[in-house]
Design an enzyme around this catalytic site. Structure first.
Site, PDB file in Angstrom:
ATOM      1  N   THR B  47       0.808  -1.225   0.000  1.00 22.32           N
ATOM      2  CA  THR B  47       0.000   0.000   0.000  1.00 22.32           C
ATOM      3  C   THR B  47       0.841   1.275   0.000  1.00 22.32           C
ATOM      4  O   THR B  47       0.449   2.284  -0.565  1.00 22.32           O
ATOM      5  CB  THR B  47      -0.953  -0.018   1.218  1.00 22.32           C
ATOM      6  OG1 THR B  47      -1.772  -1.180   1.110  1.00 22.32           O
ATOM      7  CG2 THR B  47      -1.824   1.222   1.271  1.00 22.32           C
ATOM      8  N   HIS B  55      -7.536   3.377 -11.364  1.00 22.16           N
ATOM      9  CA  HIS B  55      -7.608   2.982 -12.768  1.00 22.16           C
ATOM     10  C   HIS B  55      -9.048   2.984 -13.269  1.00 22.16           C
ATOM     11  O   HIS B  55      -9.977   2.679 -12.521  1.00 22.16           O
ATOM     12  CB  HIS B  55      -7.034   1.571 -12.940  1.00 22.16           C
ATOM     13  CG  HIS B  55      -5.548   1.511 -12.730  1.00 22.16           C
ATOM     14  ND1 HIS B  55      -4.658   1.890 -13.704  1.00 22.16           N
ATOM     15  CD2 HIS B  55      -4.812   1.122 -11.662  1.00 22.16           C
ATOM     16  CE1 HIS B  55      -3.421   1.727 -13.232  1.00 22.16           C
ATOM     17  NE2 HIS B  55      -3.490   1.269 -11.998  1.00 22.16           N
ATOM     18  N   LYS B 256       1.695  -2.544 -16.913  1.00 23.49           N
ATOM     19  CA  LYS B 256       1.105  -1.385 -17.585  1.00 23.49           C
ATOM     20  C   LYS B 256       2.177  -0.389 -17.984  1.00 23.49           C
ATOM     21  O   LYS B 256       1.896   0.662 -18.522  1.00 23.49           O
ATOM     22  CB  LYS B 256       0.077  -0.726 -16.674  1.00 23.49           C
ATOM     23  CG  LYS B 256      -1.101  -1.625 -16.356  1.00 23.49           C
ATOM     24  CD  LYS B 256      -2.177  -0.853 -15.599  1.00 23.49           C
ATOM     25  CE  LYS B 256      -3.268  -1.775 -15.077  1.00 23.49           C
ATOM     26  NZ  LYS B 256      -2.782  -2.621 -13.941  1.00 23.49           N
ATOM     27  N   ARG B 317       4.617  -5.903  -5.783  1.00 25.38           N
ATOM     28  CA  ARG B 317       3.232  -6.251  -6.082  1.00 25.38           C
ATOM     29  C   ARG B 317       3.048  -7.744  -5.805  1.00 25.38           C
ATOM     30  O   ARG B 317       3.906  -8.550  -6.150  1.00 25.38           O
ATOM     31  CB  ARG B 317       2.919  -6.005  -7.546  1.00 25.38           C
ATOM     32  CG  ARG B 317       3.478  -4.725  -8.163  1.00 25.38           C
ATOM     33  CD  ARG B 317       3.295  -4.857  -9.662  1.00 25.38           C
ATOM     34  NE  ARG B 317       3.775  -3.791 -10.492  1.00 25.38           N
ATOM     35  CZ  ARG B 317       5.037  -3.537 -10.801  1.00 25.38           C
ATOM     36  NH1 ARG B 317       6.012  -4.215 -10.229  1.00 25.38           N
ATOM     37  NH2 ARG B 317       5.358  -2.610 -11.656  1.00 25.38           N
ATOM     38  N   ILE B 343      -3.721  -9.327  -4.648  1.00 22.13           N
ATOM     39  CA  ILE B 343      -4.323  -8.041  -5.028  1.00 22.13           C
ATOM     40  C   ILE B 343      -3.232  -7.107  -5.539  1.00 22.13           C
ATOM     41  O   ILE B 343      -2.815  -6.179  -4.857  1.00 22.13           O
ATOM     42  CB  ILE B 343      -5.089  -7.412  -3.842  1.00 22.13           C
ATOM     43  CG1 ILE B 343      -5.979  -8.443  -3.146  1.00 22.13           C
ATOM     44  CG2 ILE B 343      -5.924  -6.235  -4.336  1.00 22.13           C
ATOM     45  CD1 ILE B 343      -7.104  -9.011  -3.963  1.00 22.13           C
ATOM     46  N   CYS B 408       8.007  21.182   9.867  1.00 12.56           N
ATOM     47  CA  CYS B 408       8.510  20.786   8.552  1.00 12.56           C
ATOM     48  C   CYS B 408       8.302  21.957   7.611  1.00 12.56           C
ATOM     49  O   CYS B 408       7.176  22.316   7.300  1.00 12.56           O
ATOM     50  CB  CYS B 408       7.762  19.556   8.043  1.00 12.56           C
ATOM     51  SG  CYS B 408       8.024  19.214   6.283  1.00 12.56           S
TER      52      CYS B 408
END
Lengths: 438, 507, 128
Positions: B47, B55, B256, B317, B343, B408
């Protein structure tokens, strides 16, 4: 929202901002406001506890905090107003500043002139693309310096330093003196990028090896750094296959350069120089935005704080002259980096000033050389030069053209014809010997 | 170690965007849920390191799980991100052909997309492309325009899902790798972590790269997970304008392709390549891989400036073999053990739809789903100084002075935000946890300035020593210990800290 | 008689001359490569009695910062550096500390003091 008006607003209270603010006040600006985001004045000098500051300017060898304290006192004596914990969010071309702090919240400050003195940030791992894992234990040298010198914690015990910049060299000694083992310093260039004094006293004294023409090609370790792979690089700076070896360590310190912090300058619409990454400035240290000045590492990266202070004085004076209507007329000539010079600051010189004042040009050479002349050239004629026994990329070269050396008219005519004031380095035997004007 | 035993209805294994989504959807019902995660925070597997794309759904073959859940998930994004206060931009996406022989492939994608039910697809010519993307390669001749595509923040979504789930009663256990699952009478009945035993009615396997191992624990390793590594460049916001939409090359059989995309935060993201790797821990970037990525990206946008690179990273992945499709459904022979595995892309897009499906499957498997009257679907977006206007900033600083203290500088993150992030419903205890929640350290200086300051705030708020603060849990301590411990004098007393009186020395 | 040749880099000025010194029985007999007189003196000092300014930090309790930077008021003999650092490491101060204040007198028997190189107010005086 609180609204404030002032003559000169100075952003950043490191050595540049401190000196610029004091000088602006001395030179006739009424209300001078110095702002810094940190909890105290002095900027990065507070963590630079080593000595070597002030030798040129104050003829005394000081530590960073001592140098800072000296100029903090100067600014206080001059009557500069100071605001700490204050972050400037944006600066407009109209010199309207938005800032925030814990005590007063959001503020709007309308200044007649602004001095940008935000300094620089350290280039990090992404800036040089070091492949490998992403564990804890990779620090910029400055972050490590803060942990060790101001917070009292050790970022690691077994250290490799990438880059021979001065902060990296200083930290190699500092970590050693705090009990860590520094395994090596690696420099991708064929020459060191820090001062000779630091190579000798920070590395040679401690027996730390310096590998020129080498770089880190891989970081190992899942949670914490476990080792780095280092390789020799070729003339194209790409690693040479087969030359790599692994150095076990728990920490990688990066001393791979500083980047002028110009987000505010860009947002205000200031023009940047693609070589220095700082704003294009004239010899009053004015940026391309009228009334907005800049000095110190925000303009270009300096070698010595003494040079920062000098440049900041020019910016403070420029800002004071601007708010009191004493600025030079608009006629200018551009400077340019010629043979052997990487960049020159300022990029623009007022023709009035060439006639009436000494004009100091600061530059960096492209490669080390000895027995050279540094020359200022106008329309193929050397108008001023000086001999240098040795020049190195690590050390800034200054050339101060005495007032009147180039007349206002000559400079204007040259500028009108599209010429620039070019600085260059030539080998001594091909140039005229001796002192000043040739 | 003290073991404890807890009892629940459902254990969800894995707190990525899939597992947190499932936990959140289950929290609508009167069901006890325990979400277990091996890492010290949510979202730290696949993640946190992907292309962050929503997509449209033209890639997958019609009839596959990928096609079905992609299109369904895409349609859920506007509402789910609205409810959970997560960044999402419906930019539309482009697949760009840079050679004439690639154009037929665009038509294939168009037809596939239509079959999958993707709305609004069209092929556009160079003129339209340049209008949409001024910095596109001069080789770009045609593109597939997918108006439903977009960008989001995967970790924001997982964090928000997890927080909303916990707010609605889910228990979350971090740093809790599952070590064993007991099966009795053909059902998974007990889940073990190093310090907890969980008695349960159902188990959901959303363990990402480890899903095959987890399935193996109930004797149902019906698939293998093959990690495929992708490397990335993340560029400064200064370069963010170089792409206004996610730009894809024409895809190959494996991937892709190398994408150039804006992020929701305004950076430019470039990647990934695709390499099969051994093991689940190889997240190293490589010189060759990074070369491949930048070379590929410059085929679409030639002017990508390396000097604006702020960091590189790699993600893995989870590809399920042999099917290559999402594995969704009960394990063979263990009907109360439901897989949500393999997934990979378009998994982020599909996650909201997968979550609904898993709840349905649990219902079919016998879990009683009674809606809770007090379920609150809303998790407000945490306030961010950077996103406020002047009046809001003034008000925030007036209310709490820490909101006037910027820690920051690159991303304008205040102490107020960092403190708030440390005290939300899902524990956040690390430097990376702060980065993902507030963006402190995520900017161009990568924590060079704020790192020491954030470490100090974490230590203060959690009541721990600064040298106990970690980058990402486990042994990833930022600092190795206090200074001044290396006294090399021979007095023999120096090992005892603080033995010297004030102002005194024993030199 | 023992003769040896030692090489070193002069750090008196930025030129950084490479010096070559002949030594006989621990005494410098000749120096080459120096561009100026100061180089010869540097070689003499560096080879016979090298000295360094030591800078470090000392723990301070109740201060605005947990450490105060210190330095040796004069350069100390190089071989004493480890001892000097150990003495610094073992010292603890209480805020406030004044810039220039002697932190360790006659450190490691060198006759040289370690002094604070900045002032350190107590924590309440300045905001953290």
């Amino acid at each position: 929202m609180r609204k404030i008006e002032c003559d000169v607003a100075v952003i950043g209270a490191g050595p540049a901002g401190l000196a610029a603010a004091a000088k602006a006040k001395e030179q006739g600006a009424q209300r001078v406001l110095l702002m810094d985001r940190d909890r105290e004045l002095g900027g990065i000098l507070n963590q630079c506890i080593h000595n070597g500051f002030g030798l040129q300017l104050l003829a005394e060898e000081m530590t960073g905090p001592q140098y800072a304290e000296y100029f903090i006192e100067e600014a206080k004596k001059a009557g500069v107003e100071m605001m700490l914990h204050t972050m400037v969010l944006n600066v407009g071309a109209d010199r309207k500043i938005h800032a925030i702090n814990e005590h007063e919240g959001l503020m709007e400050i309308q200044a007649k002139a602004v001095v940008m003195a935000m300094g620089a940030r350290e280039r990090n791992r992404g800036g040089v693309v070091i492949p490998g894992a992403r564990p804890a234990g990779v620090f910029t040298a400055g972050a490590a310096q803060r942990y060790v010198n101001m917070e009292g914690y050790m970022p690691g015990k077994r250290v490799v330093v990438l880059g021979s910049g001065d902060i990296g060299l200083i930290m190699a000694r500092r970590m050693t003196w705090e009990g860590a083992k520094v395994e090596a310093v690696l420099e991708i260039m064929p020459f060191p990028s820090g001062l000779t004094r630091n190579i000798v006293q920070c590395l040679e004294d401690q027996g730390i090896p310096l590998y020129l023409g080498h770089t880190v090609t891989r970081v190992h370790g899942k949670d914490r750094v476990e080792a780095v792979t280092v390789s020799k690089v070729g003339a194209d700076f790409r690693p040479i296959p087969g030359t790599e070896w692994v150095i076990p360590c728990d920490t990688l310190l990066l001393s791979i350069g500083l980047i002028p912090e110009n987000e505010l300058t860009l947002e205000a619409g200031g023009k940047l120089d693609s070589v220095t990454n700082g704003p294009v400035v004239d010899d009053e240290m004015s940026t391309s935005i009228p009334g907005v000045f800049a000095c110190g590492n925000v303009v270009h990266i300096h070698d010595l704080v003494d040079n920062v202070t000098r440049e900041a004085w020019a910016a403070g004076e420029g800002a004071a002259r601007f708010v009191t209507g004493r600025q030079p007329s608009g006629q200018t000539i551009s400077t340019a980096a010629g043979e052997g010079i990487r960049y020159v600051v300022p990029q623009i010189v007022h023709t009035d000033n060439l006639e009436a004042r000494d004009v100091r040009l600061s530059m960096r050479v492209t490669a080390p050389a000895d027995r050279v002349r540094v020359e200022a050239v106008l329309e193929d004629e050397v108008v001023y030069s000086k001999a240098e026994r040795v020049v190195r990329p690590a050390e800034m070269v200054a050339l101060t053209i005495p007032k009147g050396t180039v007349s206002r008219e000559a400079a204007q005519a040259a500028a009108a014809a599209g010429h620039k004031l070019v600085v260059r380095v030539t080998k001594r035997d091909t140039a005229a010997q001796g002192g000043n004007k040739s | 170690m003290n073991r404890r035993t807890i009892r629940t209805d459902v254990v969800v294994i894995g707190a990525g965007v899939v597992g947190t989504g499932i936990a959140r959807e289950l929290s609508r019902y009167d069901v006890d849920v325990v979400l277990v995660e091996r890492e010290a925070d949510v979202a730290w597997g696949t993640t946190k390191a992907n292309t962050a794309l929503v997509h449209a759904g033209y890639d997958a073959d019609p009839g596959t799980n990928k096609a079905r859940f992609n299109v369904a998930g895409n349609a859920m994004y506007p509402r789910i991100t609205q409810e959970l206060g997560v960044m999402y931009k419906n930019t539309g996406t482009l697949v760009v052909a840079t050679a004439p022989d690639q154009v037929p492939h665009l038509n294939e994608l168009l037809e596939r997309g239509k079959a999958n039910g993707v709305p609004g697809l069209e092929i556009i010519g160079r003129e339209r492309i340049v209008e949409l993307e001024p910095f596109i390669s001069s080789d770009a001749i045609a593109a597939l325009w997918a108006p439903t595509g977009g960008i989001t923040s995967p970790w924001e979504l997982a964090i928000a899902y997890a927080e909303n789930a916990v707010d609605n009663g889910v228990t979350i256990l971090l740093s809790s790798p599952v070590t064993a699952i007991d099966v009795e009478g053909g059902r998974a009945v007990r889940v073990h972590t190093p310090d907890t035993t969980i008695d349960t009615q159902f188990v959901v396997n959303a363990a990402g790269l480890f899903a095959d191992e987890i399935a193996g624990m109930v004797g149902a390793r019906d698939f293998n997970i093959v990690p495929r590594k992708g490397e990335y460049y993340l560029l400064d916001k200064r370069a963010g304008h170089l792409a206004r939409h996610p730009l894809f090359p024409v895809p190959t059989a494996f991937s892709k392709g190398i994408v150039v995309t804006p992020t929701v935060d305004g950076n430019l993201l470039v990647g990934p390549n695709s390499q099969v790797v051994e093991g689940t821990s190889d997240l190293d970037t490589t010189a060759a891989g990074l070369d491949e990525v930048i070379t590929g990206a410059r085929r679409l946008v030639p002017s990508i400036p390396l000097r604006d690179n702020i960091t590189n990273f790699a993600g893995l992945r989870a590809t399920a073999q042999p099917s290559g499709d999402f594995v969704i459904g009960p394990a063979n022979g263990v009907p109360n053990f439901i897989n949500a595995a393999g997934i990979q892309s378009p998994g982020l897009t599909a996650a909201p739809a997968i979550a609904l499906e898993i709840v349905n499957l649990l219902g079919e498997a016998g879990l009683k789903l009674v809606e809770k009257p007090d379920f609150n679907p809303i998790r407000p977006r945490p306030a961010r100084f950077e996103e406020m206007d002047d009046d809001q900033r003034s008000a925030a600083a007036a209310r709490d002075s820490r909101w006037g203290h910027i820690i920051c500088r690159c991303e304008s993150v205040t102490e107020g935000e960092i403190v708030e992030a440390l005290h939300r419903s899902v524990p956040c205890t690390t430097l990376d946890g702060i980065k993902f929640r507030t963006r402190a350290g995520a900017g161009r200086c990568q924590g060079g300035f704020c790192g020491p300051r954030v470490v100090a705030i974490i230590a203060r708020e959690l009541g721990i020593s600064p040298d106990a603060v970690t980058k990402k849990g486990g042994t990833s301590r930022v600092l190795v210990g206090p200074g001044k411990q290396q006294c090399s004098c021979s007095c023999g007393k120096c090992a005892d800290e603080g033995h010297v009186g004030e102002g005194e020395t024993h030199a | 008689m023992s003769a040896e040749t030692r090489e070193l880099t002069c750090i008196v000025c930025p030129v950084g001359c490479r010096l070559k010194a002949e030594m006989v029985d621990g005494k410098v007999t000749s120096v080459e490569g120096n561009g100026c007189k100061r180089g010869a003196q540097y070689a003499l000092d560096e080879l016979c009695a090298p000295k360094r300014t030591v800078t470090s930090t000392v723990r301070v309790s109740g201060g605005f910062l947990p450490l105060v930077p210190v330095k040796s008021a004069q350069p100390v003999p190089k071989e004493k550096i480890a001892e000097v650092l150990a003495a610094i490491c073992a010292t603890q101060l209480t805020a406030p500390v004044k810039g220039g204040q002697v932190v360790i007198a006659n450190v490691a028997g060198t006759g040289i003091d370690i002094v604070a190189s900045r002032s350190m107010p107590v924590a309440e005086a300045a905001q953290a």
